[in-house]
Design an enzyme around this catalytic site. Sequence first.
Site, mmCIF file in Angstrom:
data_model
loop_
_atom_site.group_PDB
_atom_site.id
_atom_site.type_symbol
_atom_site.label_atom_id
_atom_site.label_comp_id
_atom_site.label_asym_id
_atom_site.label_seq_id
_atom_site.Cartn_x
_atom_site.Cartn_y
_atom_site.Cartn_z
ATOM 1 C CG ASP A 14 -1.875 -1.191 1.208
ATOM 2 O OD1 ASP A 14 -2.241 -1.623 0.110
ATOM 3 O OD2 ASP A 14 -2.207 -1.689 2.301
ATOM 4 C CE LYS A 17 2.308 -2.412 -4.361
ATOM 5 N NZ LYS A 17 2.078 -2.030 -2.947
ATOM 6 N N GLY A 41 -4.523 -4.224 -3.886
ATOM 7 C CA GLY A 41 -5.519 -3.176 -4.119
ATOM 8 C C GLY A 41 -4.750 -1.918 -4.466
ATOM 9 C CG HIS A 42 -1.979 -1.878 -6.952
ATOM 10 N ND1 HIS A 42 -1.079 -2.439 -7.822
ATOM 11 C CD2 HIS A 42 -1.732 -2.452 -5.760
ATOM 12 C CE1 HIS A 42 -0.319 -3.311 -7.169
ATOM 13 N NE2 HIS A 42 -0.711 -3.341 -5.924
ATOM 14 C CD GLN A 226 0.728 -8.853 -2.695
ATOM 15 O OE1 GLN A 226 1.424 -9.499 -3.445
ATOM 16 N NE2 GLN A 226 -0.524 -8.557 -2.982
ATOM 17 C CE LYS A 333 -1.381 8.143 1.688
ATOM 18 N NZ LYS A 333 -2.272 7.019 1.988
HETATM 19 P P1 GDP Z 1 -0.737 0.437 -3.537
HETATM 20 O O1 GDP Z 1 -1.374 -0.827 -3.077
HETATM 21 O O2 GDP Z 1 0.734 0.453 -3.282
HETATM 22 O O3 GDP Z 1 -1.082 0.805 -4.956
HETATM 23 O O4 GDP Z 1 -1.357 1.594 -2.609
HETATM 24 P P2 GDP Z 1 -2.910 1.761 -2.202
HETATM 25 O O5 GDP Z 1 -3.666 2.238 -3.383
HETATM 26 O O6 GDP Z 1 -3.403 0.553 -1.509
HETATM 27 O O7 GDP Z 1 -2.784 2.867 -1.075
HETATM 28 C C1 GDP Z 1 -2.224 4.116 -1.325
HETATM 29 C C2 GDP Z 1 -3.277 5.195 -0.988
HETATM 30 O O8 GDP Z 1 -2.655 6.443 -0.879
HETATM 31 C C3 GDP Z 1 -4.331 5.349 -2.068
HETATM 32 O O9 GDP Z 1 -5.558 5.690 -1.463
HETATM 33 C C4 GDP Z 1 -3.814 6.514 -2.900
HETATM 34 O O10 GDP Z 1 -4.847 7.210 -3.579
HETATM 35 C C5 GDP Z 1 -3.203 7.359 -1.831
HETATM 36 N N1 GDP Z 1 -2.062 8.189 -2.239
HETATM 37 C C6 GDP Z 1 -1.064 7.892 -3.106
HETATM 38 N N2 GDP Z 1 -0.145 8.878 -3.124
HETATM 39 C C7 GDP Z 1 -0.563 9.802 -2.250
HETATM 40 C C8 GDP Z 1 -0.005 11.030 -1.789
HETATM 41 O O11 GDP Z 1 1.063 11.470 -2.165
HETATM 42 N N3 GDP Z 1 -0.722 11.715 -0.827
HETATM 43 C C9 GDP Z 1 -1.905 11.275 -0.352
HETATM 44 N N4 GDP Z 1 -2.519 11.997 0.581
HETATM 45 N N5 GDP Z 1 -2.450 10.112 -0.758
HETATM 46 C C10 GDP Z 1 -1.782 9.385 -1.681
HETATM 47 P P1 IMO Z 2 -0.918 -4.108 -2.275
HETATM 48 O O1 IMO Z 2 -0.454 -4.661 -3.611
HETATM 49 C C1 IMO Z 2 -0.917 -4.597 2.053
HETATM 50 C C2 IMO Z 2 -0.930 -8.705 3.566
HETATM 51 C C3 IMO Z 2 -2.159 -9.148 4.325
HETATM 52 C C4 IMO Z 2 -1.525 -10.111 5.298
HETATM 53 C C5 IMO Z 2 -0.439 -10.789 4.449
HETATM 54 C C6 IMO Z 2 -0.872 -12.118 3.858
HETATM 55 O O2 IMO Z 2 -2.190 -3.366 -2.332
HETATM 56 O O3 IMO Z 2 0.190 -3.363 -1.613
HETATM 57 P P2 IMO Z 2 -2.429 -12.768 1.806
HETATM 58 O O4 IMO Z 2 -3.898 -12.530 1.577
HETATM 59 O O5 IMO Z 2 -1.550 -12.184 0.759
HETATM 60 O O6 IMO Z 2 -2.099 -14.198 2.093
HETATM 61 O O7 IMO Z 2 -2.115 -11.982 3.193
HETATM 62 O O8 IMO Z 2 -0.149 -9.878 3.413
HETATM 63 N N1 IMO Z 2 -1.203 -8.169 2.205
HETATM 64 C C7 IMO Z 2 -1.153 -6.871 1.898
HETATM 65 N N2 IMO Z 2 -0.942 -5.788 2.685
HETATM 66 N N3 IMO Z 2 -1.066 -4.448 0.718
HETATM 67 C C8 IMO Z 2 -1.253 -5.522 -0.086
HETATM 68 O O9 IMO Z 2 -1.257 -5.422 -1.425
HETATM 69 C C9 IMO Z 2 -1.351 -6.803 0.508
HETATM 70 N N4 IMO Z 2 -1.544 -8.052 0.038
HETATM 71 C C10 IMO Z 2 -1.424 -8.874 1.078
HETATM 72 O O10 IMO Z 2 -2.774 -8.071 4.972
HETATM 73 O O11 IMO Z 2 -0.857 -9.415 6.323
HETATM 74 MG MG MG Z 3 -2.887 -1.510 -1.820
#
Ligand code: GDP
Ligand code: IMO
Ligand code: MG
Length: 432
Positions: A14, A17, A41-42, A226, A333
């Site tokens: 998270d 990416k 979840g991207h 991840q 962030k």
């Molecule tokens: P990923 O799994 O690595 O793609 O990241 P996620 O989408 O799960 O979580 C990142 C969150 O941070 C998302 O809600 C983005 O919209 C948000 N985000 C990304 N870059 C920034 C930033 O620079 N500032 C803020 N406030 N939010 C951001």
């Molecule tokens: P993105 O790509 C954050 C974590 C789960 C748990 C561990 C194992 O959005 O960054 P799993 O279901 O993969 O067997 O769970 O990995 N986990 C993540 N945490 N971002 C993710 O994906 C994750 N995918 C799995 O919360 O701790």
């Molecule tokens: Mg994510």
Amino acid sequence: MPNNVVVLGTQWGDEGKGKIADLLTVNADIVVRSQGGNNAGHTLVVGDKKVVVRLVPSGILHSSSLCLIGSGVVVSPEALFGEIAELTASGITDAESRIKVSAASSLLLPIHVAIDKASELKRGKNAIGTTGRGIGPCYEDKIARRGLRVGDLYDMEVFKEKLQALLDYRNFNLKHYYGAEEVSFDSILEGIMKVRERLLAMVADVSAILADARKSGKKILFEGAQGTFLDIDYGTYPYVTSSNTVAGGCCTGSGAGPRHIDYVLGICKAYTTRVGGGPFPTELNDELGEYIRKVGAEFGAITGRPRRVGWYDAVAMRRAVDINSLSGLALMKIDVLDDLDELKICTGYRLEDGTESQLPPLAAYEYSKVTPIYETMPGWKASTVGITKFEDLPVNAQAYIRRLEQLAGVPVAIISTGPEREQTIMVQNPMA
Ligand code: GDP
Ligand code: IMO
Ligand code: MG
């Protein structure tokens, strides 16, 4: 100029990416996922539109990009077509024609979800905190050589035989070890038959496409899922996911050779988050943690689970830099920290015998023996939201970023000042 760029998470997932992969896809012909599944979840934000992709590569918003799902990915057909339906509903009507899936990718079936849930229940207080999507059990079956692959759908006689053998084993587990409900052969087959033809129409030889693309000078973006400390080998085992999330996983999971990667971009937040169980040395279990969670909207993109929050960990980053051979960093962030009086950076781990370690341990249980050593920097108490030039950042924010860069030993290539594409300081575009 780098043609082939890896974007991966350097923390516990998270990191942002999705935003960066979407941003860099402007210059990419192909975006490929090599590991993980719909546990990812991207989030992609364009104007007032927010799209969260799970299995589909983040390049999907760009109509000219080809989106590949490599052999290292675990593919739930139900999740894939559910996601395509969501994309279609949000106006991306050509998604299905731009996604290609490797015949060697693993099929994630409802039996895997049932095992994942039963296994977490059985672990009780030692639960991993998985996403409950069946990811671990599907990889188990792959490695045990009893799994089904997307290419098995070509010959349904072979498919049925393999499915029966898998279910004989897994249902025995479910019933006699976990005391849970079995999953029927007929229900799985019925679900598969509904999507079989559509899925087969998407099958392609992903490694061959990548080889051809490379020869014709096309640009490829490898999108990690991840993060480094969820890696099955280098993460906080067993509180990890079941794939290689580090840079090497991009090669094995897509079929591209290591010499074809030109640049590895490590994505990290200006602080740290983790979701699920497991060690987290710099975790803030106080009001400040609560505050950062709120300002940073740190709740799972798919599961909605609150993310645990803590200070930036330069010790963990040291290992992430080495094992991923990072070329540069995207620091995300920064705006979330705007109102803090001061910031802490973990620069070492104090061990029980009083000595200091510069690298994190390799197993979860060893983390109980470490205490973070912090240095403190002043906050900037001014808004950085939407800033696009480094020199426009408050001087204390500049100093914080420069210190993180110095500790990591690799240049900061991108600084993110908000969720939207434009809210970005592009110090050096890795793909342009
Ligand atoms: P990923 O799994 O690595 O793609 O990241 P996620 O989408 O799960 O979580 C990142 C969150 O941070 C998302 O809600 C983005 O919209 C948000 N985000 C990304 N870059 C920034 C930033 O620079 N500032 C803020 N406030 N939010 C951001
Ligand atoms: P993105 O790509 C954050 C974590 C789960 C748990 C561990 C194992 O959005 O960054 P799993 O279901 O993969 O067997 O769970 O990995 N986990 C993540 N945490 N971002 C993710 O994906 C994750 N995918 C799995 O919360 O701790
Ligand atoms: Mg994510």
